[in-house]
Enzyme design. Structure first.
Site, PDB file in Angstrom:
ATOM      1  N   HIS A  10       0.831  -1.209   0.000  1.00 45.89           N
ATOM      2  CA  HIS A  10       0.000   0.000   0.000  1.00 45.89           C
ATOM      3  C   HIS A  10       0.867   1.262   0.000  1.00 45.89           C
ATOM      4  CE1 HIS A  10       1.073   0.760   4.203  1.00 45.89           C
ATOM      5  NE2 HIS A  10       0.932  -0.545   4.390  1.00 45.89           N
ATOM      6  N   GLU A  83      -1.650  -7.496   7.141  1.00 46.10           N
ATOM      7  CA  GLU A  83      -0.335  -7.372   7.755  1.00 46.10           C
ATOM      8  C   GLU A  83      -0.268  -8.280   8.987  1.00 46.10           C
ATOM      9  OE1 GLU A  83       2.669  -7.236   7.705  1.00 46.10           O
ATOM     10  OE2 GLU A  83       3.190  -5.133   7.421  1.00 46.10           O
TER      11      GLU A  83
END
Length: 208
Positions: A10, A83
């Site tokens: 990202h 994550e």
């Protein structure tokens, strides 16, 4: 038949710029992160991407939407692309974590094979779920071009699994900049990394 997988992280977020750990918690893309995503999106426009897979966490979702642009490409969200869960560390400044959990933070960045989370995940947990994810998408989309939008440790776990490298070498390879681009190709009997964490699409002010 080979499957080509484009991998990216990202764009930069508010917490990235503040030095906070994110994990499963979230913060929005900042102006630089938005620019990074747009620059990668411009680069990807010439590619024929069949499907986008993304972490469901907001910063990855927003990046995936920017990368999709106006193309008619489905975005599929998968929890295995989240994550690493950092438990109590999430939202904390890295310097504050270091003052409270000094040895744990050292292991996190230097000896991940010894790292034990405070109410979170181990690196092996992420290696396991990303390996399962890659196996599933290759079996389901053989011969397709796939884009994956995820996070640093998740992305590095995918690369580690492809190379068959031990966890003790987790941090040895190239730094994963926000919206850097890696490419892997998986065939019936081969797994190859064609590009690793490329940022040639960046303008100078997009680097951390």
């Amino acid at each position: 038949m080979s499957t080509t997988i484009y991998l990216t992280r990202h764009g930069e977020t508010l917490w990235n710029s503040e030095g906070r750990m994110q994990g499963w918690k979230d913060s929005p893309l900042n102006d630089r992160g938005l620019s990074q995503a747009q620059l990668l999106g411009n680069k990807l426009q010439k590619l024929d991407i069949d499907i986008i897979y993304s972490s469901p966490i907001g910063r990855a979702k927003h990046t995936a939407e920017i990368l999709k642009g106006d193309k008619n490409i489905p975005i599929i969200f998968d929890d295995r692309l989240k994550e690493i869960n950092m438990g109590k560390w999430e939202g904390m400044l890295r310097k504050d974590i270091g003052s409270i959990y000094e040895s744990d933070l050292y292991n996190f960045f230097n000896e991940p094979n010894k790292y034990m989370p405070v109410e979170g995940e181990t690196f092996n947990d992420v290696l396991f779920r990303t390996s399962s994810f890659i196996d599933d998408i290759v079996n389901t989309h053989s011969g397709k071009n796939l884009l994956i939008v995820t996070h640093t440790i998740t992305l590095k776990s995918i690369l580690l699994n492809i190379e068959g490298i031990g966890l003790e070498n987790f941090w040895d390879e190239t730094y994963i900049y926000p919206t850097s681009l890696s490419i892997i190709k998986i065939g019936d009997s081969s797994k190859d990394i064609l590009l690793r964490a490329d940022i040639s699409h960046f303008e100078d002010d997009c680097k951390l």
